[in-house]
Write a protein that holds these residues in place. Structure first.
Motif, mmCIF file in Angstrom:
data_model
loop_
_atom_site.group_PDB
_atom_site.id
_atom_site.type_symbol
_atom_site.label_atom_id
_atom_site.label_comp_id
_atom_site.label_asym_id
_atom_site.label_seq_id
_atom_site.Cartn_x
_atom_site.Cartn_y
_atom_site.Cartn_z
ATOM 1 N N ILE A 226 -4.963 -0.844 -3.426
ATOM 2 C CA ILE A 226 -4.379 -1.916 -2.617
ATOM 3 C C ILE A 226 -5.195 -2.131 -1.341
ATOM 4 C CG2 ILE A 226 -2.427 -2.507 -1.131
ATOM 5 C CD1 ILE A 226 -1.667 -3.098 -3.897
ATOM 6 N N GLU A 227 -5.496 -1.046 -0.632
ATOM 7 C CA GLU A 227 -6.204 -1.155 0.637
ATOM 8 C C GLU A 227 -7.557 -1.835 0.471
ATOM 9 O OE1 GLU A 227 -8.243 1.945 3.754
ATOM 10 O OE2 GLU A 227 -6.157 2.291 3.219
ATOM 11 N N SER B 139 -2.947 3.745 -3.717
ATOM 12 C CA SER B 139 -3.003 3.270 -2.332
ATOM 13 C C SER B 139 -4.396 2.744 -1.994
ATOM 14 C CB SER B 139 -2.620 4.419 -1.387
ATOM 15 O OG SER B 139 -2.812 4.066 -0.049
ATOM 16 N N ARG C 79 0.831 -1.212 0.000
ATOM 17 C CA ARG C 79 0.000 0.000 0.000
ATOM 18 C C ARG C 79 0.865 1.261 0.000
ATOM 19 N NH1 ARG C 79 -3.247 2.960 4.258
ATOM 20 N NH2 ARG C 79 -2.143 1.665 5.765
ATOM 21 N N VAL D 54 -0.282 0.263 -8.346
ATOM 22 C CA VAL D 54 -1.014 -0.749 -7.588
ATOM 23 C C VAL D 54 -0.819 -2.123 -8.225
ATOM 24 C CG1 VAL D 54 -3.218 -0.462 -8.793
ATOM 25 C CG2 VAL D 54 -3.229 -1.264 -6.481
#
Length: 437
Positions: free
Chosen positions: A209-210, A206, A73, A106
């Protein structure tokens, strides 16, 4: 079928069914993204985000531009921002945003995390990019005009699709990931001109990914956070007629990604059609000293973006029709980022030439078109026009992107492009080594 269901189905599209031309273009996008990221490693925003990442620590699995490995992330956040720091990355005008800087970070972070091969990594990018474009077209210009930066908003959904595909999410997990993204996606145009603009690209990556990792852990979300009641589309687009929002064709047809455009000059993309038009005129023998007047017509939206009459800094030069017209005719290296110094804004010859340039808004022209008239000392005139929508042959595009890479990075840029025909035999971790340098 509801839009979100089509999106989820497309996210599982077999790599074998993706057009070979789209996968080839994805390879070009990857190498161009790597060049932009490596060229931006010393930018202030890059240094600050690397320091932020180091301060948080964590499992070191994913490569970062100019720094150590980080958790996926954090690596996605850093690489998204660093690769957008110079604003020299690709643009999709239907999406109204930059695809590679939100989705490749990502895709690479997730692919390195699981040890994926380059083919799966590239396919995830293509599917994620297409998802971002389709969502971008639903949100449309109204969303952008409200002040949202689609690189970060629609782009976050594309990033989530790319990550979710690589992490092997089920359909229900992908639905949850998209729902979570709906409550996370963010990014405002008010950040333009600050470090917040490239940060927006990092946020998109980010978030991807999260949201994918949380869905992988079976965290739940609403059934349709994108198009459902009080979902992202309804709340982020004034007056959106949701009933008209559809996928407009499922996987297997032409991908909108095929219309992706690449910056070949280190300035605002709104200036590129003019630069190309002037370069064509220059090929006929037109010189800097010949021109007594240049009247240019462009889409009115660009008048608020890149028509700075008297730039004060090198950054402002990148948003000036008048300055770039003179630079192009004079033979300045418009493709080299280090051309745009503050001293250039004080160049007396360019200032004098700028007085000869008149820019007029013309709503009959698209965002990608310009038309103009050059007048010479002997009273003769010449038309100058260009349409960036006209497709470039792959061989021509490849040559121009290779030249851009060398203008940005010298031999390092050439070395990055040397892997083009070896990519099918590589894995994501090998590509990650090109990121860290």
């Amino acid at each position: 079928m509801p839009f979100v269901d089509d999106l989820i189905a497309f996210s599982a599209q077999s790599s074998a069914d993706l057009p070979a031309s789209a996968l080839r273009l994805a390879q070009f996008s990857l190498l161009d993204w790597l060049v932009c990221g490596r060229a931006g490693v010393e930018e202030p925003v890059a240094q600050k985000l690397r320091a932020f990442g180091v301060s948080e620590g964590g499992v070191q699995t994913a490569s970062t531009f100019g720094g150590p490995k980080m958790p996926p992330r954090m690596a996605a956040l850093i690489n998204g921002a660093v690769s957008h720091a110079l604003d020299y990355d690709d643009t999709h005008f239907a999406h109204i945003g930059h695809l590679s800087v939100g989705i490749y970070p990502v895709a690479l972070a997730a692919a390195e995390d699981i040890g994926a091969n380059a083919s799966d990594f590239l396919a995830a990018f293509v599917v994620g990019a297409e998802a971002a474009i389709r969502i971008g077209t639903v949100l449309g210009a109204a969303h952008y005009n409200l002040g949202f930066h689609q690189t970060a908003t629609a782009g976050a959904f594309g990033a989530t699709v790319a990550a979710g595909r690589l992490y092997g999410l089920t359909q229900e997990q992908m639905r949850a990931a998209l729902g979570l993204c709906a409550t996370r996606a963010s990014g405002l145009k008010s950040q333009f001109g600050t470090m917040g603009k490239p940060y927006n690209a990092g946020i998109a990556a980010s978030n991807g990914i999260e949201c994918a990792q949380l869905a992988r852990l079976d965290m739940t979300s609403c059934a349709d956070g994108l198009m459902g009641p009080q979902g992202f589309a309804e709340t982020h687009h004034a007056g959106l007629p949701l009933e008209t929002a559809d996928w407009d064709g499922l996987a297997g047809g032409k991908l909108l990604f095929a219309d992706n455009k690449y910056k070949l000059h280190a300035c605002c993309h709104g200036l590129h059609a003019m630069i190309e038009a002037v370069l064509l005129a220059k090929e006929t023998g037109v010189t800097f000293d010949d021109v007594t007047e240049f009247v240019l017509r462009t889409n009115p939206r660009w008048l608020k973006v890149c028509d700075i009459k008297q730039p004060r800094t090198g950054l402002e030069v990148k948003f000036s029709y008048a300055w770039l017209a003179g630079m192009t005719l004079r033979g300045d290296a418009t493709g080299a980022p280090d051309t745009y110094t503050d001293a250039l804004a004080l160049d007396l010859a360019l200032a004098a030439f700028a007085e000869k340039v008149t820019v007029i808004g013309d709503d009959t022209l698209t965002d990608l078109q310009v038309e103009g008239i050059l007048t010479f000392k002997n009273g003769a005139t010449r038309e100058a026009s260009f349409d960036l929508a006209a497709p470039l042959p792959m061989e021509t595009l490849e040559g121009k992107l290779r030249s851009k890479a060398q203008a940005c990075l010298g031999q390092e840029g050439a070395d990055i492009w040397s892997i083009l025909d070896q990519m099918d035999q590589m894995n994501a971790r090998e590509i990650g080594r090109l990121v860290s340098g």
